[in-house]
Write a protein that holds these residues in place. Sequence first.
Motif, PDB file in Angstrom:
ATOM      1  N   SER A 358       0.811  -1.216   0.000  1.00 56.71           N
ATOM      2  CA  SER A 358       0.000   0.000   0.000  1.00 56.71           C
ATOM      3  C   SER A 358       0.844   1.265   0.000  1.00 56.71           C
ATOM      4  CB  SER A 358      -0.936  -0.006   1.217  1.00 56.71           C
ATOM      5  OG  SER A 358      -1.840  -1.089   1.146  1.00 56.71           O
ATOM      6  N   GLU A 359       1.982   1.270   0.735  1.00 61.42           N
ATOM      7  CA  GLU A 359       2.844   2.449   0.741  1.00 61.42           C
ATOM      8  C   GLU A 359       3.371   2.741  -0.665  1.00 61.42           C
ATOM      9  OE1 GLU A 359       3.689   0.320   4.733  1.00 61.42           O
ATOM     10  OE2 GLU A 359       3.317  -0.247   2.649  1.00 61.42           O
ATOM     11  N   VAL A 360       3.783   1.704  -1.370  1.00 56.38           N
ATOM     12  CA  VAL A 360       4.278   1.878  -2.736  1.00 56.38           C
ATOM     13  C   VAL A 360       3.155   2.338  -3.658  1.00 56.38           C
ATOM     14  CG1 VAL A 360       5.339   0.700  -4.700  1.00 56.38           C
ATOM     15  CG2 VAL A 360       6.079   0.168  -2.378  1.00 56.38           C
ATOM     16  N   THR A 361       1.947   1.806  -3.442  1.00 61.56           N
ATOM     17  CA  THR A 361       0.801   2.198  -4.276  1.00 61.56           C
ATOM     18  C   THR A 361       0.520   3.683  -4.150  1.00 61.56           C
ATOM     19  OG1 THR A 361      -0.182  -0.005  -4.070  1.00 61.56           O
ATOM     20  CG2 THR A 361      -1.644   1.807  -4.705  1.00 61.56           C
ATOM     21  N   VAL A 362       0.497   4.198  -2.927  1.00 66.08           N
ATOM     22  CA  VAL A 362       0.243   5.630  -2.724  1.00 66.08           C
ATOM     23  C   VAL A 362       1.318   6.467  -3.409  1.00 66.08           C
ATOM     24  CG1 VAL A 362       0.117   7.455  -0.991  1.00 66.08           C
ATOM     25  CG2 VAL A 362      -1.054   5.296  -0.595  1.00 66.08           C
ATOM     26  N   THR A 363       2.569   6.078  -3.253  1.00 66.14           N
ATOM     27  CA  THR A 363       3.663   6.834  -3.875  1.00 66.14           C
ATOM     28  C   THR A 363       3.580   6.780  -5.396  1.00 66.14           C
ATOM     29  OG1 THR A 363       5.050   6.212  -1.985  1.00 66.14           O
ATOM     30  CG2 THR A 363       6.168   7.141  -3.895  1.00 66.14           C
ATOM     31  N   ALA A 364       3.217   5.621  -5.930  1.00 59.68           N
ATOM     32  CA  ALA A 364       3.148   5.462  -7.387  1.00 59.68           C
ATOM     33  C   ALA A 364       2.035   6.312  -7.994  1.00 59.68           C
ATOM     34  CB  ALA A 364       2.947   3.992  -7.732  1.00 59.68           C
ATOM     35  N   VAL A 365       0.843   6.287  -7.388  1.00 57.56           N
ATOM     36  CA  VAL A 365      -0.262   7.073  -7.958  1.00 57.56           C
ATOM     37  C   VAL A 365       0.000   8.560  -7.780  1.00 57.56           C
ATOM     38  CG1 VAL A 365      -1.970   5.240  -7.713  1.00 57.56           C
ATOM     39  CG2 VAL A 365      -1.625   6.842  -5.828  1.00 57.56           C
ATOM     40  N   LEU A 366       0.709   8.951  -6.702  1.00 59.52           N
ATOM     41  CA  LEU A 366       1.073  10.357  -6.524  1.00 59.52           C
ATOM     42  C   LEU A 366       2.040  10.794  -7.619  1.00 59.52           C
ATOM     43  CD1 LEU A 366       0.658  12.772  -4.636  1.00 59.52           C
ATOM     44  CD2 LEU A 366       2.598  11.962  -3.290  1.00 59.52           C
ATOM     45  N   ALA A 367       2.998   9.930  -7.958  1.00 59.59           N
ATOM     46  CA  ALA A 367       3.942  10.240  -9.041  1.00 59.59           C
ATOM     47  C   ALA A 367       3.220  10.328 -10.380  1.00 59.59           C
ATOM     48  CB  ALA A 367       5.034   9.175  -9.090  1.00 59.59           C
ATOM     49  N   LEU A 368       2.278   9.431 -10.608  1.00 65.40           N
ATOM     50  CA  LEU A 368       1.530   9.434 -11.862  1.00 65.40           C
ATOM     51  C   LEU A 368       0.719  10.713 -12.025  1.00 65.40           C
ATOM     52  CD1 LEU A 368       0.960   7.581 -14.305  1.00 65.40           C
ATOM     53  CD2 LEU A 368      -1.011   6.687 -13.041  1.00 65.40           C
ATOM     54  N   ALA A 369       0.059  11.143 -10.952  1.00 63.84           N
ATOM     55  CA  ALA A 369      -0.723  12.375 -11.016  1.00 63.84           C
ATOM     56  C   ALA A 369       0.175  13.589 -11.213  1.00 63.84           C
ATOM     57  CB  ALA A 369      -1.544  12.521  -9.734  1.00 63.84           C
ATOM     58  N   THR A 370       1.359  13.583 -10.596  1.00 61.26           N
ATOM     59  CA  THR A 370       2.292  14.699 -10.765  1.00 61.26           C
ATOM     60  C   THR A 370       2.757  14.812 -12.215  1.00 61.26           C
ATOM     61  OG1 THR A 370       3.063  14.396  -8.482  1.00 61.26           O
ATOM     62  CG2 THR A 370       4.474  15.665  -9.960  1.00 61.26           C
ATOM     63  N   VAL A 371       3.089  13.683 -12.824  1.00 63.64           N
ATOM     64  CA  VAL A 371       3.527  13.680 -14.230  1.00 63.64           C
ATOM     65  C   VAL A 371       2.397  14.161 -15.137  1.00 63.64           C
ATOM     66  CG1 VAL A 371       4.236  12.193 -16.137  1.00 63.64           C
ATOM     67  CG2 VAL A 371       5.261  11.899 -13.880  1.00 63.64           C
ATOM     68  N   ALA A 372       1.160  13.727 -14.879  1.00 62.00           N
ATOM     69  CA  ALA A 372       0.026  14.144 -15.707  1.00 62.00           C
ATOM     70  C   ALA A 372      -0.203  15.648 -15.596  1.00 62.00           C
ATOM     71  CB  ALA A 372      -1.229  13.376 -15.287  1.00 62.00           C
ATOM     72  N   ALA A 373      -0.101  16.202 -14.379  1.00 57.94           N
ATOM     73  CA  ALA A 373      -0.280  17.644 -14.206  1.00 57.94           C
ATOM     74  C   ALA A 373       0.824  18.419 -14.925  1.00 57.94           C
ATOM     75  CB  ALA A 373      -0.297  17.989 -12.718  1.00 57.94           C
ATOM     76  N   ALA A 374       2.048  17.930 -14.839  1.00 68.58           N
ATOM     77  CA  ALA A 374       3.155  18.602 -15.526  1.00 68.58           C
ATOM     78  C   ALA A 374       2.981  18.546 -17.039  1.00 68.58           C
ATOM     79  CB  ALA A 374       4.481  17.953 -15.122  1.00 68.58           C
ATOM     80  N   ALA A 375       2.524  17.409 -17.564  1.00 66.40           N
ATOM     81  CA  ALA A 375       2.298  17.289 -19.013  1.00 66.40           C
ATOM     82  C   ALA A 375       1.208  18.247 -19.479  1.00 66.40           C
ATOM     83  CB  ALA A 375       1.925  15.844 -19.350  1.00 66.40           C
ATOM     84  N   ALA A 376       0.144  18.395 -18.664  1.00 68.17           N
ATOM     85  CA  ALA A 376      -0.922  19.327 -19.038  1.00 68.17           C
ATOM     86  C   ALA A 376      -0.429  20.771 -19.016  1.00 68.17           C
ATOM     87  CB  ALA A 376      -2.112  19.148 -18.093  1.00 68.17           C
TER      88      ALA A 376
END
Length: 482
Positions: A358-376
Amino acid sequence: MSRQHPVAPGEPEADASRPTPRQDGPGPAAEDGAPTVRARGFWTRVASGAGVRTGRVVHGTGRRIRRATSAEGAGESGLAKLIELHALNSFGDMLITVALASTIFFSVPTGEARGRVALYLLITMAPFALLAPVIGPLLDRLPNGRRSAMAMSMLARAALAWVMAGVVTGGGLALYPEALGVLVASKAYGVVRSVVVPRLLPPQLSLVKANSRVTLAGLLTTLVAGGVGGLLHLLGPAWPLRGAFVVFVIGTLMAFHLPHQVDSAKGEQRAELHAEPQEVRPKGVLRAVGPSVVMALRGVAALRWLVGFLVMFLAFLIRRDPPGGLPGTVALGLVAAAAGLGNALGSVLGSWLRTRGSEVTVTAVLALATVAAAAAALWYGAVTVTLVAGVAGMSASLGKLALDALIQRDVPEAVRTSAFARSETVLQLCWVAGGAVGIALPLNPVLGLTVAAAVMTVMLLWTFRSLLRIGPRRAAARARMA
């Protein structure tokens, strides 16, 4: 032999092939009405057949829904009733959202609409930010009244929806106090619901899968309610609110049909959202939840902030400056659909989530959302905006389920319900903060999305640092009593 009537002299003989007035047979009037009678009979049979088929479809659909909600022991434990209640709650909330959106957002020009929504946030969200920290502790002090609390939340929204139906047409200031009441009641229900799920958990289900099932039911009914609310709005702006009144009245009655163990608080204590106790507390009053839970809560709070920001910022940005040359309504529809699908996907993925990661899952989805916001922010367009909405929805949904798994794993049962209540309150406040920032920033896509990406980057680095200190697969020690 048939008797023959005598014929008077000079009278023509009656033709046996033609009916006489005394003979039975269809007359001219009957001949004219025969098609009408046959037509009525035809349409009656069509309507009757359609009614029977519709009844069978509705009955079959209801039976399949009940079978799905009751699977894997959910029917026996009472979780199925909570799933149905949450679906009804989501349906009513969406009807109110449709009514408010049509009045505050779509019925006026963009500049005026932004001012109205800012006023809506100021009058409703700001007081709620002060009230929200009170909800969790208040529920801690009333542990034996969960069913009553959920019923009162439904009843309050039913009454407020009926009152709002009388003032929604004008869209004046009189609408906002009622909207505040609806918001507080809805968030209070969300806190109570997060507390109730562990009490109705069947042995065959994990907490994450149970929460995923509850969330998915709410998302599906929200999609249906959006269409129903749009149809009701065609009758008038007050009709979605009248529909919400009916839905919440039914929900009030359903809340009292939840199992009695919902109100059981035997052995429960209050939780403290800290990794370690900071000071000596009276014995049995507060417990720390552990470092993994605090790390995950921080990451999910950032995701909730992003969702609140995108809801408020993109709604007005797309209306004023639609990406890719699309019509504003089409672009808004695409973004809303992407967010809804992302939420649903996160709920589905959450049912497969394993507690150890679960700790890795939270970190992974946070990284994914950060990359998506930066791309936008770098390449503002229809594809990137739709992508960031979908990724944010999926990340927030999946991250919340990972947080639930960590609370189930690391927090002692005695304080678990309190931990759920307090964490839910924190997440609601973060959504409010994100929405406020989205309203305050200028409608510049590069500026707004860059701010979002920067905030998410800071939270990602903080979360990653905490993950390295905790260890991704460390079985967190049970939280110690303060």
